[in-house]
Design a protein around this motif. Structure first.
Motif, PDB file in Angstrom:
ATOM      1  N   ASP A 328       0.672  -1.160   0.005  1.00  0.00           N
ATOM      2  CA  ASP A 328      -0.086  -0.220  -0.063  1.00  0.00           C
ATOM      3  C   ASP A 328       0.951   1.221   0.128  1.00  0.00           C
ATOM      4  N   GLU A 329       1.873   1.113   1.047  1.00  0.00           N
ATOM      5  CA  GLU A 329       2.890   2.184   0.955  1.00  0.00           C
ATOM      6  C   GLU A 329       3.719   2.747  -0.588  1.00  0.00           C
ATOM      7  N   VAL A 330       4.068   1.645  -1.142  1.00  0.00           N
ATOM      8  CA  VAL A 330       4.791   1.865  -2.333  1.00  0.00           C
ATOM      9  C   VAL A 330       4.042   2.194  -3.370  1.00  0.00           C
ATOM     10  N   TYR A 331       2.744   1.668  -3.594  1.00  0.00           N
ATOM     11  CA  TYR A 331       1.923   1.767  -4.527  1.00  0.00           C
ATOM     12  C   TYR A 331       0.803   3.093  -4.316  1.00  0.00           C
ATOM     13  N   ALA A 332       0.859   3.732  -3.402  1.00  0.00           N
ATOM     14  CA  ALA A 332       0.080   4.697  -3.217  1.00  0.00           C
ATOM     15  C   ALA A 332       1.272   5.989  -3.723  1.00  0.00           C
ATOM     16  N   SER A 333       2.433   5.917  -3.873  1.00  0.00           N
ATOM     17  CA  SER A 333       3.466   6.956  -4.069  1.00  0.00           C
ATOM     18  C   SER A 333       4.021   6.754  -5.542  1.00  0.00           C
ATOM     19  N   GLU A 334       4.189   7.987  -6.373  1.00  0.00           N
ATOM     20  CA  GLU A 334       4.455   7.931  -7.481  1.00  0.00           C
ATOM     21  C   GLU A 334       6.091   7.992  -7.531  1.00  0.00           C
ATOM     22  N   GLU A 335       6.540   8.413  -6.433  1.00  0.00           N
ATOM     23  CA  GLU A 335       7.965   8.475  -6.247  1.00  0.00           C
ATOM     24  C   GLU A 335       8.851   7.071  -6.776  1.00  0.00           C
ATOM     25  N   TYR A 336       8.026   5.894  -6.640  1.00  0.00           N
ATOM     26  CA  TYR A 336       8.688   4.550  -6.933  1.00  0.00           C
ATOM     27  C   TYR A 336       8.603   3.978  -8.198  1.00  0.00           C
ATOM     28  N   VAL A 363      -1.534  -7.786  -1.955  1.00  0.00           N
ATOM     29  CA  VAL A 363      -1.830  -7.644  -3.361  1.00  0.00           C
ATOM     30  C   VAL A 363      -1.849  -5.976  -3.655  1.00  0.00           C
ATOM     31  N   ALA A 364      -1.465  -5.446  -4.635  1.00  0.00           N
ATOM     32  CA  ALA A 364      -1.748  -4.168  -5.007  1.00  0.00           C
ATOM     33  C   ALA A 364      -2.248  -4.149  -6.621  1.00  0.00           C
ATOM     34  N   GLY A 365      -3.577  -3.815  -6.547  1.00  0.00           N
ATOM     35  CA  GLY A 365      -4.153  -4.084  -7.856  1.00  0.00           C
ATOM     36  C   GLY A 365      -4.079  -2.713  -8.862  1.00  0.00           C
ATOM     37  N   GLY A 366      -3.522  -1.759  -8.491  1.00  0.00           N
ATOM     38  CA  GLY A 366      -3.082  -0.779  -9.230  1.00  0.00           C
ATOM     39  C   GLY A 366      -2.569   0.453  -8.400  1.00  0.00           C
ATOM     40  N   LYS A 367      -2.066   1.391  -9.419  1.00  0.00           N
ATOM     41  CA  LYS A 367      -1.478   2.723  -8.600  1.00  0.00           C
ATOM     42  C   LYS A 367      -2.257   3.367  -8.002  1.00  0.00           C
ATOM     43  N   GLY A 368      -1.773   4.347  -7.018  1.00  0.00           N
ATOM     44  CA  GLY A 368      -2.582   5.432  -6.625  1.00  0.00           C
ATOM     45  C   GLY A 368      -3.549   5.153  -5.621  1.00  0.00           C
ATOM     46  N   GLU A 369      -4.577   6.003  -5.430  1.00  0.00           N
ATOM     47  CA  GLU A 369      -5.602   5.878  -4.548  1.00  0.00           C
ATOM     48  C   GLU A 369      -6.810   4.784  -5.133  1.00  0.00           C
ATOM     49  N   LYS A 370      -7.167   4.002  -4.440  1.00  0.00           N
ATOM     50  CA  LYS A 370      -8.059   2.977  -4.905  1.00  0.00           C
ATOM     51  C   LYS A 370      -9.602   4.225  -4.585  1.00  0.00           C
ATOM     52  N   LYS A 371     -10.507   4.010  -5.801  1.00  0.00           N
ATOM     53  CA  LYS A 371     -11.449   5.023  -5.895  1.00  0.00           C
ATOM     54  C   LYS A 371     -12.801   4.145  -6.081  1.00  0.00           C
ATOM     55  N   SER A 630      12.853  -2.653 -10.470  1.00  0.00           N
ATOM     56  CA  SER A 630      13.188  -1.949  -9.471  1.00  0.00           C
ATOM     57  C   SER A 630      12.050  -1.603  -8.497  1.00  0.00           C
ATOM     58  N   ILE A 631      10.650  -1.752  -8.849  1.00  0.00           N
ATOM     59  CA  ILE A 631       9.527  -1.906  -8.045  1.00  0.00           C
ATOM     60  C   ILE A 631       9.648  -3.180  -7.165  1.00  0.00           C
ATOM     61  N   TRP A 632      10.068  -4.434  -7.763  1.00  0.00           N
ATOM     62  CA  TRP A 632      10.255  -5.425  -6.923  1.00  0.00           C
ATOM     63  C   TRP A 632      11.297  -5.310  -6.013  1.00  0.00           C
ATOM     64  N   ASP A 633      12.403  -4.948  -6.288  1.00  0.00           N
ATOM     65  CA  ASP A 633      13.500  -4.422  -5.533  1.00  0.00           C
ATOM     66  C   ASP A 633      13.242  -3.661  -4.189  1.00  0.00           C
ATOM     67  N   THR A 634      12.391  -2.645  -4.565  1.00  0.00           N
ATOM     68  CA  THR A 634      11.869  -1.682  -3.512  1.00  0.00           C
ATOM     69  C   THR A 634      10.919  -2.485  -2.422  1.00  0.00           C
ATOM     70  N   VAL A 635       9.917  -3.127  -2.926  1.00  0.00           N
ATOM     71  CA  VAL A 635       9.195  -3.594  -2.062  1.00  0.00           C
ATOM     72  C   VAL A 635       9.761  -4.704  -1.441  1.00  0.00           C
ATOM     73  N   MET A 636      10.703  -5.553  -1.803  1.00  0.00           N
ATOM     74  CA  MET A 636      11.157  -6.924  -1.467  1.00  0.00           C
ATOM     75  C   MET A 636      12.362  -6.522  -0.355  1.00  0.00           C
ATOM     76  N   THR A 637      12.860  -5.441  -0.337  1.00  0.00           N
ATOM     77  CA  THR A 637      13.904  -4.795   0.209  1.00  0.00           C
ATOM     78  C   THR A 637      13.372  -4.173   1.666  1.00  0.00           C
ATOM     79  N   LYS A 638      12.076  -3.763   1.386  1.00  0.00           N
ATOM     80  CA  LYS A 638      11.472  -3.364   2.569  1.00  0.00           C
ATOM     81  C   LYS A 638      10.833  -4.590   3.497  1.00  0.00           C
TER      82      LYS A 638
END
Length: 819
Positions: A328-336, A363-371, A630-638
């Motif tokens: 949720d943290e990673v997929y809520a932010s465009e910086e990643y 699971v993250a079903g998409g980027k940004g806020e879920k609407k 890079s997304i995988w690396d970010t999430v998995m490192t955390k």
């Protein structure tokens, strides 16, 4: 007397006929009709309608030892399409409206209205109309709950028996309550409470007589009688209902006249009036999974949805809140995520699975806020071509398991065909380079398309499809699909299985789950979001325990992990930084049109699958790297940080990928896959030794015959002949490749290191940038050249007397160096 005898004869024949017909009918019913209804499908908890979701706090995840903890922010109070309402809260006018128009003898019959049934049967026989009609509310409820709604005689007979049986077990009030809670009332409403909310913005108990008639008018044909889209249709049937209510003495004449010509005032609402909360991606996934599984049990879609949202169920999920929080943290932010100059934001999704159980941890079903709720989930709903990420599961794993290949098996990285015009090489690689002799480890590491296709030729597409679909549960793959225009689609094809160019694609969920076979010692576990579902009384309604299926040997799974680890260490995913501390393995993927990017990777702790692309597919060619890595690396490192910190502070050591005792290491020639010789070591590209992993007994046991010793003139930089000065001669190892024959000239990386025997009387060539054996090649065929301007295997024309050769006074000798 004659008339009496004739009458008695007719009567006797009639009785015998009735007996025969009755006996035949009894036999038919016994053999073809289930006369007992499944009562469990007609149970709803009306006292505790809140469905609760739980996760487990595990002390031992692998053995599922832990306690269930409620996800309080994930309670389901009823969805916009189905909200349970008990009988006591349904207005009498609404009940009467439905009874008046749908089943006026409802309170008197025992489940079947025999007057209407006989009339409908005669109509069927005499008018040959393939519809029966005359269904009571009880019979309509059975159709809604069971989904049995075709017009076959057998189905109608069974429905009659089920209706009689159900009415012997349930009260009229219970039957009517369930019926009014599951009927389709258009606008995605199931049940009268949802309809009251949607059309009039009020609770069902507050409906007026006119509003009750309006809602009751919809059910006969929800699309046609939709009061918003077709108000004139709804009004016509609404007035019929009001008239019937008056005629059946349910309302007075004054009440009828007061509303007969009135138009209802709508107050349209979208969503659930009782809760505007947006569910998490995980909650939505669980809801969909439970609904789907209930439908598999025989529930209709509307009954399953009503049960999930308003049935007071307890759903025990596989969620790990820590994993979900990171996603949720990673997929809520465009910086990643990368920026796109086009201005149109791309989408992405990711799923994390326990490699040893198949539990979906997050699971993250998409980027940004879920609407919204139950919106498009790009991880579980969307199918996209998988690109090269499918190769390990569709090609290399089944080929390794069947004994067709080993770690060191060599295939020629050259085109498979050249199209119908013989000028278009296929397939292409990315980058668009053909390397020549390539072993399996290198092909996986560099994602070589040609080798994948050639291995699949040996394996066969049907065997690959069976492995993916039947053993690894990749049900999105198409066996045969015929479109309305007669076109037939299939994924039992080289492009789909070797290159990942499926007709539609696969979901992130299913391809990520397929990798459990590598991480879990050859055992495949399907990806599941919940462990069990119980009723409010604790009765198990659904169970999702999956012991897994062995789809390949532990040894071959370990070898696949070794090769996929090299993808991260040296190959297309080498930018991953987590590999410095934690064992990582995986495979990248890019589709041929570059519309989709993928990375499926795993560690000893988690499997993660990432997709990146546009909602409406378009090219990602402006991206220089694969954002999924890079997304995988970010999430998995955390996710791994706590394990890394714990190990650094003296806690449990980090897990590593295991190697079975009968998987051994062996050194081989990377160009032949066989044991090394002096010629392999003398290759001008350097020592060709490589070490790989093999099931004991499958390691190379014969010596390389691909490399041959050749004399080389170090002064001229050309292949030597007997005319070259002895002091210039150096013995080198070239690769003997004799089966290359192309219809067009091809650039092959190793072509300049190829050797072929040159007959003594054949003129040598090559000083213009072609191999010394060029004149042995038939006209119109080609064997490839390298991109270098001067080919390493060009002939030393400096020391050769071509005039003497042409006069027949000289032959070509001394090229091949023999011991």
């Amino acid at each position: 007397m004659f008339i009496l005898n004739a009458f008695l004869t007719v009567m006797l024949v009639g009785i015998i006929t009735l007996i025969i017909v009755g006996s035949a009918f009894a036999i038919y019913v016994k053999n073809n009709v289930d006369i007992k209804v499944d009562e469990t499908k007609f149970e709803l908890n009306s006292t505790n309608t809140t469905t609760k979701l739980y996760y487990y706090e595990y002390s031992d995840r692998e053995n599922r030892i832990g306690k269930a903890v409620e996800l309080e922010d994930a309670r389901l109070y009823g969805g916009s399409n189905s909200i349970f309402v008990p009988y006591s809260q349904i207005p009498k006018d609404l009940i009467n409206a439905f009874v008046a128009i749908e089943d006026q003898r409802f309170w008197d019959h025992k489940g079947v209205d025999w007057y209407r049934t006989v009339g409908a049967g005669l109509n069927f026989i005499l008018a040959f109309q393939d519809e029966f009609g005359a269904s009571t509310i009880t019979q309509q409820l059975i159709k809604n709950v069971t989904g049995e709604d075709d017009y076959k005689i057998q189905r109608k007979i069974q429905e009659i028996f089920w209706a009689l049986d159900l009415e012997s077990k349930k009260s009229k009030e219970d039957i009517l309550t369930l019926y009014l809670n599951v009927i389709n009332l258009s606008q995605n409403c199931y049940g009268v409470q949802a309809a009251a909310n949607t059309y009039f913005g009020k609770d069902v108990s507050e409906l007026t007589l006119l509003e009750c008639a309006c809602i009751a008018a919809i059910t006969n044909n929800p699309s046609y009688y939709n009061p918003i889209r077709f108000p004139e249709h709804n009004k016509e049937r609404r007035q019929t209902i009001i008239w019937q209510m008056y005629k059946q003495e349910m309302i007075s004449e004054d009440e009828m006249n007061a509303i007969y010509d009135l138009e209802p005032e709508f107050n349209l609402k979208s969503g659930d009036s009782s809760s505007n909360a947006i569910n998490s991606w995980y909650t939505d996934m669980v809801i969909n999974d439970v609904v789907d599984d209930l439908i598999e049990l025989g529930y209709t879609s509307q009954a399953a949805n009503l049960l999930v949202y308003s049935g007071g169920l307890n759903i025990y999920t596989c969620m790990d809140p820590k994993v979900q929080d990171v996603l949720d943290e990673v997929y809520a932010s465009e910086e990643y995520f990368p920026e796109h100059t086009s201005g149109m934001p791309a989408q992405s999704s990711m799923i994390i699975i326990d490699p040893y159980t198949g539990d979906i941890l997050g699971v993250a079903g998409g980027k940004g806020e879920k609407k919204g709720n139950r919106i498009q989930n790009f991880a579980t709903d969307t199918v996209r071509p998988a690109g090269s990420s499918i190769k390990p599961v569709s090609v290399y794993a089944p080929a390794l398991e069947s004994g067709l290949i080993t770690y060191s098996s060599v295939y020629d990285d050259t085109p498979v065909n050249y199209g119908t015009n013989n000028t278009t090489p296929w397939p292409h690689n990315l980058p668009d380079v053909y390397g020549g002799l390539t072993n399996i480890n290198s092909a996986i590491e560099r994602s070589v398309n040609t080798v994948a296709v050639k291995v699949l030729q040996d394996l066969t597409p049907s065997a690959s499809f069976e492995f993916c679909r039947d053993k690894l549960g990749m049900e999105s793959l198409i066996e045969i699909l015929e479109l309305s225009n007669g076109t037939r689609l299939t994924d039992i094809d080289y492009a789909a299985l070797a290159l990942g160019q499926q007709n539609y694609g696969v979901t992130v969920r299913e391809i990520t789950a397929a990798y459990t076979a590598f991480a879990n010692d050859g055992v495949f576990n399907s990806a599941h979001s919940y462990l069990k579902v119980t009723t409010a009384d604790g009765e198990v309604l659904l169970s999702n325990e999956d012991p897994g299926n062995i789809v390949m040997s532990e040894e071959n799974a370990a070898i696949m992990t070794k090769m996929l680890s090299n993808v991260v260490s040296n190959g297309t995913a080498k930018s991953i930084s987590l590999k410095k501390t934690v064992n990582c393995a995986g495979k990248t993927g890019t589709t041929s049109n570059d519309y989709d990017r993928w990375f499926i990777g795993y560690t000893p702790y988690f499997i993660g699958g990432v997709w990146y692309g546009y909602e409406y597919p378009k090219s990602l060619s402006t991206l220089k790297s694969n954002p999924c890595v890079s997304i995988w690396d970010t999430v998995m490192t955390k996710l791994h940080q706590s394990y890394i910190d714990d190990a650094a502070n003296g806690g449990a050591a980090l897990r590593t990928f295991g190697t079975p005792s009968n998987v051994i290491k062996a050194t081989y020639c990377k160009d032949s896959g066989l044991l090394m010789t002096d010629a392999c070591r003398a290759d001008p590209r350097g020592n060709r030794a490589e070490t790989g992993y093999f099931v004991a007994g499958t390691q190379p046991n014969s010596y390389c015959t691909t490399h041959v010793m050749v004399n080389y003139d170090t002064a001229t930089g050309c292949i030597a002949s007997s005319r070259c000065p002895y002091e210039n001669i150096k013995r080198i190892g070239l690769i003997e490749v004799t089966d290359r024959s192309f219809p067009i000239q091809m650039t092959i990386t190793d072509a300049q290191y190829v050797y072929r025997d040159l007959p003594p009387t054949t003129e040598p060539g090559g000083w213009w940038g072609e191999p010394f054996f060029i004149h042995t090649i038939p006209n119109g065929t080609y064997v490839g050249i390298s991109s270098a301007e001067a080919q390493y295997n060009q002939f030393c024309w400096h020391h050769f007397n071509f005039d003497a050769f042409h006069r027949g006074q000289l032959t070509v000798t001394g090229i091949r160096a023999y011991n």
